[in-house]
Design a protein around this motif. Structure first.
Motif, PDB file in Angstrom:
ATOM      1  N   ARG A   5      21.549  20.179 -13.452  1.00 26.59           N
ATOM      2  CA  ARG A   5      22.740  19.430 -13.089  1.00 26.59           C
ATOM      3  C   ARG A   5      22.987  18.315 -14.093  1.00 26.59           C
ATOM      4  O   ARG A   5      24.085  18.055 -14.501  1.00 26.59           O
ATOM      5  CB  ARG A   5      22.559  18.820 -11.693  1.00 26.59           C
ATOM      6  N   ARG A  82      22.313  -1.170 -12.838  1.00 32.47           N
ATOM      7  CA  ARG A  82      21.805   0.162 -12.531  1.00 32.47           C
ATOM      8  C   ARG A  82      20.593   0.466 -13.400  1.00 32.47           C
ATOM      9  O   ARG A  82      20.614   0.197 -14.598  1.00 32.47           O
ATOM     10  CB  ARG A  82      22.933   1.155 -12.825  1.00 32.47           C
ATOM     11  N   ASP A 154      22.755  -1.935  -7.626  1.00 30.93           N
ATOM     12  CA  ASP A 154      23.482  -0.670  -7.769  1.00 30.93           C
ATOM     13  C   ASP A 154      22.402   0.422  -7.711  1.00 30.93           C
ATOM     14  O   ASP A 154      21.338   0.202  -7.110  1.00 30.93           O
ATOM     15  CB  ASP A 154      24.286  -0.655  -9.080  1.00 30.93           C
ATOM     16  N   ASN A 156      19.311   2.469  -7.900  1.00 26.19           N
ATOM     17  CA  ASN A 156      17.897   2.178  -8.205  1.00 26.19           C
ATOM     18  C   ASN A 156      17.575   0.696  -8.404  1.00 26.19           C
ATOM     19  O   ASN A 156      16.535   0.367  -8.975  1.00 26.19           O
ATOM     20  CB  ASN A 156      17.422   2.967  -9.445  1.00 26.19           C
ATOM     21  N   ARG A 198      24.801  -7.828   4.007  1.00 30.60           N
ATOM     22  CA  ARG A 198      25.049  -7.317   2.653  1.00 30.60           C
ATOM     23  C   ARG A 198      24.412  -5.952   2.450  1.00 30.60           C
ATOM     24  O   ARG A 198      24.970  -5.100   1.764  1.00 30.60           O
ATOM     25  CB  ARG A 198      24.539  -8.301   1.576  1.00 30.60           C
ATOM     26  N   THR A 202      28.299  -1.828   1.954  1.00 28.74           N
ATOM     27  CA  THR A 202      29.048  -0.765   1.270  1.00 28.74           C
ATOM     28  C   THR A 202      29.217   0.432   2.206  1.00 28.74           C
ATOM     29  O   THR A 202      30.327   0.960   2.358  1.00 28.74           O
ATOM     30  CB  THR A 202      28.344  -0.359  -0.041  1.00 28.74           C
ATOM     31  N   PHE A 231      21.437   9.656  -0.581  1.00 31.73           N
ATOM     32  CA  PHE A 231      21.007   9.055   0.686  1.00 31.73           C
ATOM     33  C   PHE A 231      20.222   7.787   0.383  1.00 31.73           C
ATOM     34  O   PHE A 231      19.119   7.565   0.859  1.00 31.73           O
ATOM     35  CB  PHE A 231      20.189  10.063   1.502  1.00 31.73           C
ATOM     36  N   GLY A 232      20.805   6.956  -0.494  1.00 32.45           N
ATOM     37  CA  GLY A 232      20.199   5.666  -0.821  1.00 32.45           C
ATOM     38  C   GLY A 232      20.840   4.583   0.019  1.00 32.45           C
ATOM     39  O   GLY A 232      21.134   4.786   1.201  1.00 32.45           O
ATOM     40  N   ASN A 233      21.096   3.435  -0.586  1.00 33.39           N
ATOM     41  CA  ASN A 233      21.679   2.328   0.184  1.00 33.39           C
ATOM     42  C   ASN A 233      23.007   2.735   0.816  1.00 33.39           C
ATOM     43  O   ASN A 233      23.189   2.621   2.043  1.00 33.39           O
ATOM     44  CB  ASN A 233      21.873   1.116  -0.744  1.00 33.39           C
ATOM     45  N   VAL A 234      23.946   3.217   0.018  1.00 33.66           N
ATOM     46  CA  VAL A 234      25.296   3.493   0.518  1.00 33.66           C
ATOM     47  C   VAL A 234      25.282   4.655   1.515  1.00 33.66           C
ATOM     48  O   VAL A 234      25.806   4.543   2.631  1.00 33.66           O
ATOM     49  CB  VAL A 234      26.252   3.800  -0.662  1.00 33.66           C
ATOM     50  N   ASP A 254      20.156  14.984  -2.453  1.00 35.43           N
ATOM     51  CA  ASP A 254      19.818  13.825  -3.283  1.00 35.43           C
ATOM     52  C   ASP A 254      19.134  14.306  -4.547  1.00 35.43           C
ATOM     53  O   ASP A 254      19.190  15.504  -4.859  1.00 35.43           O
ATOM     54  CB  ASP A 254      19.021  12.756  -2.501  1.00 35.43           C
ATOM     55  N   HIS A 255      18.467  13.405  -5.288  1.00 29.93           N
ATOM     56  CA  HIS A 255      17.899  13.815  -6.580  1.00 29.93           C
ATOM     57  C   HIS A 255      16.723  14.759  -6.408  1.00 29.93           C
ATOM     58  O   HIS A 255      16.268  15.368  -7.376  1.00 29.93           O
ATOM     59  CB  HIS A 255      17.485  12.592  -7.403  1.00 29.93           C
ATOM     60  N   ALA A 305      27.869   9.842  -2.329  1.00 31.28           N
ATOM     61  CA  ALA A 305      27.286   8.493  -2.374  1.00 31.28           C
ATOM     62  C   ALA A 305      26.115   8.487  -3.353  1.00 31.28           C
ATOM     63  O   ALA A 305      25.084   7.869  -3.104  1.00 31.28           O
ATOM     64  CB  ALA A 305      26.837   8.069  -0.970  1.00 31.28           C
ATOM     65  N   ALA A 306      26.291   9.203  -4.466  1.00 32.83           N
ATOM     66  CA  ALA A 306      25.210   9.266  -5.467  1.00 32.83           C
ATOM     67  C   ALA A 306      25.751   8.787  -6.815  1.00 32.83           C
ATOM     68  O   ALA A 306      25.860   7.589  -7.058  1.00 32.83           O
ATOM     69  CB  ALA A 306      24.660  10.678  -5.551  1.00 32.83           C
ATOM     70  N   ASN A 329      30.807   5.386  -7.045  1.00 26.42           N
ATOM     71  CA  ASN A 329      31.824   5.038  -8.025  1.00 26.42           C
ATOM     72  C   ASN A 329      32.115   6.258  -8.889  1.00 26.42           C
ATOM     73  O   ASN A 329      31.187   6.870  -9.430  1.00 26.42           O
ATOM     74  CB  ASN A 329      31.324   3.901  -8.921  1.00 26.42           C
TER      75      ASN A 329
HETATM   76  P1  NAD Z   1      20.673   4.148  -4.515  1.00 29.53           P
HETATM   77  O1  NAD Z   1      19.835   4.082  -5.713  1.00 29.53           O
HETATM   78  O2  NAD Z   1      20.277   3.372  -3.322  1.00 29.53           O
HETATM   79  O3  NAD Z   1      20.868   5.676  -4.080  1.00 29.53           O
HETATM   80  C1  NAD Z   1      21.304   6.646  -4.990  1.00 29.53           C
HETATM   81  C2  NAD Z   1      21.216   7.998  -4.317  1.00 29.53           C
HETATM   82  O4  NAD Z   1      21.752   8.981  -5.212  1.00 29.53           O
HETATM   83  C3  NAD Z   1      19.806   8.423  -3.982  1.00 29.53           C
HETATM   84  O5  NAD Z   1      19.760   9.038  -2.721  1.00 29.53           O
HETATM   85  C4  NAD Z   1      19.492   9.451  -5.075  1.00 29.53           C
HETATM   86  O6  NAD Z   1      18.536  10.400  -4.680  1.00 29.53           O
HETATM   87  C5  NAD Z   1      20.856  10.091  -5.255  1.00 29.53           C
HETATM   88  N1  NAD Z   1      20.945  10.826  -6.525  1.00 29.53           N
HETATM   89  C6  NAD Z   1      20.583  10.409  -7.758  1.00 29.53           C
HETATM   90  N2  NAD Z   1      20.752  11.401  -8.650  1.00 29.53           N
HETATM   91  C7  NAD Z   1      21.240  12.455  -7.971  1.00 29.53           C
HETATM   92  C8  NAD Z   1      21.608  13.785  -8.350  1.00 29.53           C
HETATM   93  N3  NAD Z   1      21.501  14.197  -9.604  1.00 29.53           N
HETATM   94  N4  NAD Z   1      22.084  14.607  -7.381  1.00 29.53           N
HETATM   95  C9  NAD Z   1      22.182  14.193  -6.089  1.00 29.53           C
HETATM   96  N5  NAD Z   1      21.839  12.946  -5.684  1.00 29.53           N
HETATM   97  C10 NAD Z   1      21.368  12.097  -6.608  1.00 29.53           C
HETATM   98  O7  NAD Z   1      22.147   3.724  -4.999  1.00 29.53           O
HETATM   99  P2  NAD Z   1      23.350   3.169  -4.116  1.00 29.53           P
HETATM  100  O8  NAD Z   1      23.347   1.703  -4.236  1.00 29.53           O
HETATM  101  O9  NAD Z   1      23.349   3.823  -2.791  1.00 29.53           O
HETATM  102  O10 NAD Z   1      24.599   3.687  -4.985  1.00 29.53           O
HETATM  103  C11 NAD Z   1      25.153   4.978  -4.810  1.00 29.53           C
HETATM  104  C12 NAD Z   1      26.551   5.000  -5.386  1.00 29.53           C
HETATM  105  O11 NAD Z   1      27.348   3.997  -4.735  1.00 29.53           O
HETATM  106  C13 NAD Z   1      26.657   4.675  -6.880  1.00 29.53           C
HETATM  107  O12 NAD Z   1      27.755   5.360  -7.422  1.00 29.53           O
HETATM  108  C14 NAD Z   1      26.964   3.190  -6.880  1.00 29.53           C
HETATM  109  O13 NAD Z   1      27.582   2.760  -8.072  1.00 29.53           O
HETATM  110  C15 NAD Z   1      27.902   3.126  -5.700  1.00 29.53           C
HETATM  111  N6  NAD Z   1      28.059   1.790  -5.113  1.00 29.53           N
HETATM  112  C16 NAD Z   1      26.982   1.091  -4.653  1.00 29.53           C
HETATM  113  C17 NAD Z   1      27.178  -0.145  -4.073  1.00 29.53           C
HETATM  114  C18 NAD Z   1      26.041  -0.933  -3.486  1.00 29.53           C
HETATM  115  O14 NAD Z   1      26.312  -1.957  -2.843  1.00 29.53           O
HETATM  116  N7  NAD Z   1      24.804  -0.514  -3.625  1.00 29.53           N
HETATM  117  C19 NAD Z   1      28.465  -0.677  -3.995  1.00 29.53           C
HETATM  118  C20 NAD Z   1      29.549   0.071  -4.439  1.00 29.53           C
HETATM  119  C21 NAD Z   1      29.331   1.318  -4.999  1.00 29.53           C
END
Ligand code: NAD
Length: 428
Positions: A5, A82, A154, A156, A198, A202, A231-234, A254-255, A305-306, A329
């Motif tokens: 991917r 990030r 953001d 990780n 906080r 999101t 399935f991270g923060n967002v 997820d990853h 949400a990845a 994003n």
């Molecule tokens: P995070 O690191 O908490 O989670 C990221 C998730 O994406 C994980 O579950 C990871 O396993 C998954 N992922 C990574 N690579 C992947 C792949 N190749 N295929 C499938 N899944 C994959 O990050 P986050 O903070 O949850 O951010 C996720 C998205 O939301 C990003 O685009 C980030 O820019 C956006 N975002 C985050 C916030 C925030 O407050 N954290 C705010 C606005 C937008």
């Protein structure tokens, strides 16, 4: 599978080109002043740093970090950091630009920035990550600051990393200025000056916009199904907040891979599992499915949400949903967008859908500046008010210009920026 991917991701157009295409479309439709168009098409500052860090075994490793500041006409630069092996300057330019649009759309007094370090954080110990973070902060120096450029979490990165950045930044300041400047980052742990709400903000914004869409479309969220990538923060917070509304998560990717259970996957249980194991793979109450199977899963809603560039000409054809709520994003590229539109799939665009994070970051920044602590009800209430106002503004603009919601969201953001430039003029 993940490597495959990632390879296909590299073959795609950069997300910075995607942003430029989205920007041109909106600028044409609204007739954006050509001089202001020139300004907004560029980033203000691009900082790239190389810095050494001593590893646990005594070796020195070199790292490359970025901070791109797109525009600050509305207020201090604002945007996440990030940690990811794919981070490059073009990605960061795109993400910084989206932050300018997002803050303008939400009508909060921030500009747009983004940063990151090119690394795979899972390869390093906690101590190494701390040293990498502190040394990166030191290398950025006065390019960040509480009234100038304010990072946040953001992909990780998390509240712990924000605490290390704050501590490093403050440690390099004169003693009498330290306690006044904790708003140099947002998304901090609560005890270190973070805001209640906080962590979930999101995901909460994603759910608030989904609820608004459901109201408008007489759609019942109770009994609805959804799939989610990331399935991270967002993602995990969006899932946990959709659960009490009666919606069922049936597939997640997820990853580490993808899983499916038509009876439903419990977001609270999966969150606990991911916290312990670092990913969804191995979760016993769902079956493993492949990448294509995940994308083809029929559901009412899909929440990316990845990462960016996930809904493409290929995957948009596979999607069988009524609506996409962009938690990530830039998850949809322009070709993917066209296909979603031709299939009649409604899209709540990223700069609206995931703006809850920066809105509550703004609340954290305000609380720090005023030495206040707001209760959760106050934070939630204010978030609701701002995001719904932005939602309605996008809706009105989409109707006015007879255009899609992404373009309408851009137009709302660009009109505000245009007005400010016209009022202030260009120095000298
Ligand atoms: P995070 O690191 O908490 O989670 C990221 C998730 O994406 C994980 O579950 C990871 O396993 C998954 N992922 C990574 N690579 C992947 C792949 N190749 N295929 C499938 N899944 C994959 O990050 P986050 O903070 O949850 O951010 C996720 C998205 O939301 C990003 O685009 C980030 O820019 C956006 N975002 C985050 C916030 C925030 O407050 N954290 C705010 C606005 C937008």
């Amino acid at each position: 599978m993940v490597e495959e991917r990632n390879d296909s991701k590299k073959a795609q157009r950069s997300i910075y080109e995607n942003v430029k295409m989205q920007f041109s479309k909106a600028a044409d439709i609204m007739g954006l002043d050509l001089n202001i168009c020139k300004i907004l098409a560029c980033t203000d500052n691009e900082i790239q740093v190389h810095f050494p860090v001593k590893m646990d075994d005594g070796r020195i490793e070199m790292f490359c970090g970025y901070r791109v500041q797109h525009n600050n006409v509305l207020g201090p630069y604002k945007g996440g950091l990030r940690y990811h092996p794919d981070v490059d300057i073009d990605d960061v330019r795109a993400l910084a630009t989206w932050m300018t649009w997002k803050c303008s759309l939400a009508n909060i007094p921030f500009g747009g920035a983004k940063g990151g370090i090119k690394l795979d954080p899972f390869r390093y110990s906690l101590t190494e990550l701390e040293h990498i973070t502190r040394r990166f902060t030191f290398a950025l120096g006065m390019n960040i600051g509480p009234e100038y450029d304010i990072p946040a979490p953001d992909v990780n990165t998390n509240p712990q990393i924000m605490a290390w950045i704050m501590d490093t930044y403050l440690s390099t300041m004169p003693a009498d200025e330290r306690n006044r400047n904790i708003h140099v980052v947002t998304g901090k742990p609560i005890a270190s000056g973070g805001s209640l709400g906080r962590d979930k903000a999101t995901g909460q914004g994603v759910v608030l916009t989904i609820q608004e869409w459901a109201k408008d479309h007489d759609f019942e969220l109770k009994g609805a199904t959804y799939t989610m990538q990331g399935f991270g923060n967002v993602g995990s917070w969006a899932g946990r907040l959709l659960k009490p509304l009666g919606s069922t998560l049936i597939a997640v990717e997820d990853h580490t891979g993808a899983i499916y259970n038509k009876e439903g996957i419990d977001p609270d249980e999966l969150t606990a599992y991911v916290q312990e194991h670092g990913g969804i793979l191995g979760y016993s109450k769902a079956e493993v499915i492949d990448h294509e199977g995940f994308w083809r899963t029929k559901a009412d809603i899909f929440i990316p949400a990845a990462l960016e560039n996930q809904i493409t000409a290929e995957t948009a054809h596979w999607l069988d949903v009524k609506m996409v709520a962009e938690g990530a994003n830039g998850p949809t590229d322009p070709e993917g967008d066209e296909i979603l539109q031709s299939k009649g799939i409604f899209v709540i665009p990223d700069i609206l859908c995931n703006s809850g994070g920066v809105i509550v970051s703004y609340f954290e920044w305000l609380q720090n500046k005023r030495s206040e602590f707001w209760d959760l009800e106050e934070v939630d209430g204010k978030l609701h008010k701002i995001i719904i106002k932005a939602y309605r503004k996008v809706q009105g603009t989409a109707l006015e210009l007879n255009t899609d919601w992404r373009t309408a969201a851009y137009v709302v953001a660009l009109r505000r920026l245009e007005r400010v430039y016209q009022e202030r003029g260009i120095f000298p």
